[in-house]
Design a protein around this motif. Structure first.
Motif, mmCIF file in Angstrom:
data_model
loop_
_atom_site.group_PDB
_atom_site.id
_atom_site.type_symbol
_atom_site.label_atom_id
_atom_site.label_comp_id
_atom_site.label_asym_id
_atom_site.label_seq_id
_atom_site.Cartn_x
_atom_site.Cartn_y
_atom_site.Cartn_z
ATOM 1 N N GLN A 173 -3.553 68.414 70.978
ATOM 2 C CA GLN A 173 -4.450 68.696 72.094
ATOM 3 C C GLN A 173 -4.773 70.180 72.173
ATOM 4 O O GLN A 173 -5.892 70.564 72.526
ATOM 5 N N GLY A 174 -3.792 71.015 71.846
ATOM 6 C CA GLY A 174 -4.039 72.452 71.838
ATOM 7 C C GLY A 174 -5.085 72.838 70.799
ATOM 8 O O GLY A 174 -5.983 73.656 71.076
ATOM 9 N N MET A 175 -4.994 72.261 69.605
ATOM 10 C CA MET A 175 -5.971 72.565 68.556
ATOM 11 C C MET A 175 -7.361 72.075 68.934
ATOM 12 O O MET A 175 -8.359 72.772 68.701
ATOM 13 N N GLU A 176 -7.432 70.876 69.515
ATOM 14 C CA GLU A 176 -8.725 70.342 69.942
ATOM 15 C C GLU A 176 -9.331 71.207 71.050
ATOM 16 O O GLU A 176 -10.529 71.502 71.038
ATOM 17 N N LEU A 177 -8.497 71.596 71.988
ATOM 18 C CA LEU A 177 -8.974 72.399 73.120
ATOM 19 C C LEU A 177 -9.421 73.781 72.672
ATOM 20 O O LEU A 177 -10.432 74.309 73.141
ATOM 21 N N MET A 178 -8.676 74.378 71.751
ATOM 22 C CA MET A 178 -9.052 75.704 71.251
ATOM 23 C C MET A 178 -10.385 75.649 70.506
ATOM 24 O O MET A 178 -11.230 76.532 70.648
#
Length: 299
Positions: free
Chosen positions: A249-254
């Motif tokens: 989720q962090g990679m998608e959000l970034m």
């Protein structure tokens, strides 16, 4: 002689302040060189957000990832405990054949990088084995009662097959370390316990069940709890197979918001809080076990 209790000295405070200043300086230099514009106001909506349809607060993307990470860690640890207990018993078995199975499992898993193992398991085992037994991505996409249970205990119905693959891969990998914890715990019991129980006419299974294993359990519980913390951190690796846990989720959000520093600092803080909380609970549990094992020292 009674050992002096550890206390915080002026030197410790100076060193801590120095490390904090150095970390802040490095962060400042990194953002200065990149001419980065901070936007912390955007982060809270990815933790909790107000659903316009229901009017209720619901988990945002980051909090959804936290919940998946915790579910993944719990299921992986349960699988690892089962495998580790069986293989640990194989390792101390009188059967040479069982010893070879337990030793081979440990040596194979411990000498394969976890990233490579996740790829191997997903593409060559999970991607073939799960459809063969009737579990595919379309199996759980209905909106019946089963989907609600899956959302609560596992993952979104469309993600169940991938989640199972990730949990199995991580569970089998962590099971090798639990195998060694189990083996060491059993072998740490004094041989006199084996001899005394054998003298009472116990079979080997009865020896393990009634005499050896209860004593070994007290010794292996702290390292097993520590292994659970390690599983939480290792769960980030399954983001490579698109399991929507915290790191994914962090990679998608970034990628969607370009809030690089804000997103990863938030995720770092969440991992730190989860692991620190578990560490403190483990520490309290160890103190509780020590008090129970030495009741005559209690006030």
């Amino acid at each position: 002689m009674i050992a002096n209790k550890a206390r915080i000295t002026t030197r410790d405070l100076i060193m801590l302040a120095g490390v904090g200043v150095a970390a802040m300086w490095l962060l400042y230099q990194a953002t200065l060189q990149a001419q980065y514009q901070w936007n912390w106001q955007a982060i809270p909506q990815y933790l909790l957000r107000l659903d316009e349809k229901s009017g209720r607060w619901v988990p945002g993307l980051i909090l959804q990832g936290v919940l998946v990470t915790l579910r993944l860690s719990i299921w992986s640890t349960a699988i690892a405990l089962f495998i580790g207990t069986v293989m640990g018993l194989f390792r101390i078995s009188c059967s040479r054949y069982r010893q070879m199975i337990g030793t081979g499992y440990v040596e194979i898993i411990r000498n394969i990088p976890v990233l490579v193992w996740v790829f191997i398991f997903y593409y060559f085992i999970g991607d073939r084995l799960l459809p063969a037994i009737g579990i595919s991505r379309s199996t759980f996409t209905d909106e019946g009662p089963l989907s609600g249970i899956l959302r609560l205990l596992v993952a979104e119905p469309s993600q169940v097959s991938i989640f199972i693959s990730g949990a199995l891969a991580l569970g089998v990998y962590e099971g090798a370390y639990i195998t060694e914890i189990t083996r060491a715990g059993i072998q740490s019991i004094d041989k006199g316990q084996w001899e005394a129980s054998s003298g009472l006419g116990f079979t080997r299974i009865q020896q393990l069940r009634y005499v050896i294993f209860p004593q070994a359990l007290r010794r292996v519980m702290p390292p097993l709890a520590g292994q659970f913390i390690s599983t939480i951190k290792d769960s980030a690796i399954v983001s490579i197979i698109s399991i929507q846990e915290l790191t994914f989720q962090g990679m998608e959000l970034m990628a969607a918001t370009f809030l690089t520093f804000e997103v990863w600092i938030t995720i770092l803080a969440i991992y730190f809080v989860i692991c620190l909380t578990c560490s403190l609970l483990v520490e309290r549990f160890e103190l509780h076990l020590k008090k129970e094992s030495r009741p005559w020292q209690a006030n």
